[in-house]
Design a protein around this motif. Structure first.
Motif, PDB file in Angstrom:
ATOM      1  N   ASN A   1      -4.467   4.954  11.387  1.00 31.76           N
ATOM      2  CA  ASN A   1      -5.675   5.361  10.916  1.00 31.76           C
ATOM      3  C   ASN A   1      -6.106   6.695  11.346  1.00 31.76           C
TER       4      ASN A   1
ATOM      5  N   PHE B   1      -1.961   0.977   4.693  1.00 34.14           N
ATOM      6  CA  PHE B   1      -2.953   2.091   4.548  1.00 34.14           C
ATOM      7  C   PHE B   1      -2.633   3.422   3.710  1.00 34.14           C
TER       8      PHE B   1
ATOM      9  N   THR C   1     -10.951   1.673   3.868  1.00 30.78           N
ATOM     10  CA  THR C   1     -10.659   1.397   5.221  1.00 30.78           C
ATOM     11  C   THR C   1     -10.577  -0.312   5.516  1.00 30.78           C
TER      12      THR C   1
END
Length: 454
Positions: free
Chosen positions: A96, A217, A222
């Motif tokens: 992330n 991802f 998110t």
């Protein structure tokens, strides 16, 4: 170079110092002027600017992160504080952070934990920067040379020399004591959880070896990324599978405070003739190799005991043999199963405006100390069932009650009757200290109406 700081851990093995809502990385331990997190930030600023530091954490710690950085005199960029909607271990957390970095550019990325104590920042910086050329070809991990057999760490076997490091031969899980002794004798390194790589190579290797994380991802949402991602460490998910991993020895004093046994080791200089570590005026008679840690002004006496860890907090007490400190986590789980909130909360809680410490409470009253930072304000509220009495200890409070504003200075007080709208602000330059006495038939947190003053 960019830096990712992992700041989401709960540190349950250091309970009751560390709590879920205020874990060990944010603590200012005895003898420390800055928290472990602040020391980490300071160390990173020796290598990059604040704009190049990305902090991965969870929403519970958002205000702690901002507050502790602002306490250092800095204002972190909002976009560099990456909040995890749920914990998914280190590989998703790091991915992330890398994803956020790659939105601006590809670069060398160093990954540090927020709860490590480093003995020599200059030597640490030198090792990190001298290893950058290896990131052209390798994912780097850093290994600490063991000074004793330790069962709480994983181990790395160095292979063929490569630059300032070695190609990794193999990773080994946390061993038993006999196996740990063999590892130390054979030149293995502790796997200390510090990494460095080029962002493009890292992304390619994750795609190749842990497609589940890579694919999760791909979304711009998110929450969806973390929901779809497996919970997996960077060691399991990537480093143990990749053929492009090198290890660089980290020849500095290092401690991750992973248990009270390593906590005890951190205070080597404070040990007395008998190996006892104490921080206040504790009296120890016929005792050896104990650690007594207390934040309270309390007379503590120990007689004829050895190898104990005693951690005394106002609302919790831990007594543990040093050989069993890894089991503190089991005790925390037992308390959680009993719905004991002391696993999560300290008596002091932190907010965007400052902090609040519970001093005493009974059935119909509660006494708290409010510390309001300069320029901060508690929002406008009203309580149905309780009244509040504010006593100003230091600073000057700007108090508004039902639209009427007044200044209340040190050694003065103000009474807020239930049913009245009220707010308190610190427009001064020093911390505003207020003793708040709540009284009434119902003191729970849901007895409040918040008003939007905009």
């Amino acid at each position: 170079m960019k830096i990712i700081i992992l700041a989401g851990g709960t540190g349950t093995r250091l309970w009751p110092l560390s709590r879920a809502k205020y874990p060990k990385q944010f603590l200012k331990l005895n003898g420390m002027e800055q928290s472990i997190f602040q020391l980490t930030i300071q160390r990173c600023l020796r290598m990059v600017s604040l704009d190049d530091i990305y902090i991965v954490t969870n929403s519970d710690y958002k205000y702690l992160i901002f507050g502790q950085i602002e306490e250092m005199g800095f204002t972190p960029p909002n976009e560099n504080i990456l909040l995890e909607p749920e914990s998914r271990n280190t590989l998703p957390a790091i991915f992330n952070g890398v994803k956020a970095i790659r939105k601006k550019c590809d670069d060398v990325v160093a990954v540090f934990s927020s709860d490590h104590l480093i003995g020599d920042d200059d030597a640490f910086k030198s090792v990190i920067l001298s290893s950058v050329p290896l990131t052209d070809k390798y994912l780097l991990t850093f290994g600490v040379r063991p000074y004793s057999p330790e069962t709480g760490y994983g181990y790395i076997k160095p292979g063929k020399p490569e630059g300032p490091g070695y190609i990794v031969d193999e990773f080994r899980e946390k061993p038993d004591i006999k196996t740990a002794e063999k590892y130390v004798q054979s030149g293995y390194l502790w796997n200390c959880g510090i990494f460095m790589f080029h962002s493009a190579l890292f992304t390619d290797e994750v795609k190749k070896h842990c497609a589940e994380v890579y694919n999760a991802f791909l979304s711009d949402d998110t929450e969806e990324c973390f929901r779809l991602s497996p919970s997996i460490s960077i060691d399991y998910g990537l480093l143990e599978k990749s053929e492009s991993v090198a290890v660089v020895p980290l020849n500095v004093q290092w401690n991750d405070l992973g248990s009270f046994a390593t906590f005890y080791d951190q205070y080597e200089a404070q040990k007395d003739t008998y190996g006892n570590v104490k921080f206040n005026k504790e009296v120890l008679i016929d005792c050896s190799n104990n650690m007594i840690y207390s934040d309270n002004d309390k007379a503590i006496v120990a007689i004829g005991v050895n190898d104990l860890v005693v951690v005394d907090q106002k609302d919790a007490l831990l007594i543990c043999h040093k050989d069993h400190t890894q089991k503190v986590k089991d005790a925390v789980n037992a308390l959680k199963n009993a719905n004991d909130s002391r696993t999560d909360y300290h008596l002091t809680e932190y907010y965007p405006w400052g902090s609040c410490t519970l001093l005493e409470e009974g059935k119909f009253y509660k006494i708290r100390r409010l510390s309001v930072l300069p320029g901060k304000k508690l929002g406008c509220q009203m309580h149905y069932h309780r009244s509040e009495h504010w006593i100003i200890v230091s600073g000057t409070a700007t108090v508004v009650i039902d639209g009427q504003e007044s200044l209340v200075s040190s050694n003065e007080s103000v009474f807020v009757k239930n049913g009245r709208r009220h707010s308190i602000a610190n427009n001064g330059k020093i911390i505003l200290q207020v003793i708040e006495v709540q009284s009434g038939l119902y003191l729970e947190e849901d007895d409040v109406v918040n008003f939007d003053e905009n």
